[in-house]
Design an enzyme around this catalytic site. Structure first.
Site, PDB file in Angstrom:
ATOM      1  N   CYS A  65      14.640  -8.446 -37.208  1.00  0.00           N
ATOM      2  CA  CYS A  65      13.204  -8.295 -36.974  1.00  0.00           C
ATOM      3  C   CYS A  65      12.987  -8.572 -35.483  1.00  0.00           C
ATOM      4  O   CYS A  65      13.939  -8.516 -34.711  1.00  0.00           O
ATOM      5  CB  CYS A  65      12.364  -9.209 -37.881  1.00  0.00           C
ATOM      6  SG  CYS A  65      12.604 -10.984 -37.659  1.00  0.00           S
ATOM      7  N   GLY A  70      11.495 -14.847 -38.793  1.00  0.00           N
ATOM      8  CA  GLY A  70      10.765 -14.561 -40.032  1.00  0.00           C
ATOM      9  C   GLY A  70      11.678 -14.099 -41.146  1.00  0.00           C
ATOM     10  O   GLY A  70      11.536 -14.512 -42.305  1.00  0.00           O
TER      11      GLY A  70
END
Length: 150
Positions: A65, A70
């Site tokens: 990401c 995350g």
């Protein structure tokens, strides 16, 4: 060795390059998305990949990401999964040797393709070392089991 890989829209390009690299290494890899131009929430991809790893369908996985953070946080919500964000060789090595991480997470906005390949090469080459790390890993598994019942 069989890998799963997934990304959000912030890390599509890195995912594509890592798939090519795995193919060069002769490692089978299944792509869990996102596709080019797809707007996706990284928790959806991380959950699918981490569940597949926890169920034993894949030996290891890669999640990408913007920062890797995350994806890592989400993957670690799945019982039995140990994911690690790695942006340097030492962390990549220790995530396997000390923590037996099955998922490595990268941030496309943080590292370049060549560094990611280098980290992945190190991570693939390493196995859990046991020794002094064994009681720590066993304790992690106990904590995981304790809270996965809720």
């Amino acid at each position: 060795m069989k890998f799963a890989i997934g990304c959000d829209d912030a890390a599509y390009n890195l995912k594509v390059e890592l798939i090519k690299y795995l193919q060069e290494l002769g490692i089978e890899c299944d792509d869990f998305g996102a596709g080019d131009g797809d707007k996706t929430l990284y928790p959806n991809v991380a959950e699918k990949v981490a569940l597949a790893v926890a169920e034993g369908k894949y030996d290891r996985a890669i999640l990408t990401c913007g920062t890797g953070i995350g994806m890592c946080i989400t993957a670690n919500k799945i019982p039995g999964v140990r994911a690690a964000v790695c942006h340097d060789v030492f962390s990549a090595e220790r995530s396997r040797k000390s923590n037996d991480a099955q998922i490595i997470c990268f941030g496309e906005r943080v590292i370049g393709v060549e560094l990611a390949k280098s980290l992945l090469k190190t991570w693939i080459a390493c196995d859990f070392a046991g020794g002094g790390s064994t009681p720590k890993l066993e304790k992690m598994k106990e904590i995981d089991a304790k809270y996965s019942k809720h």
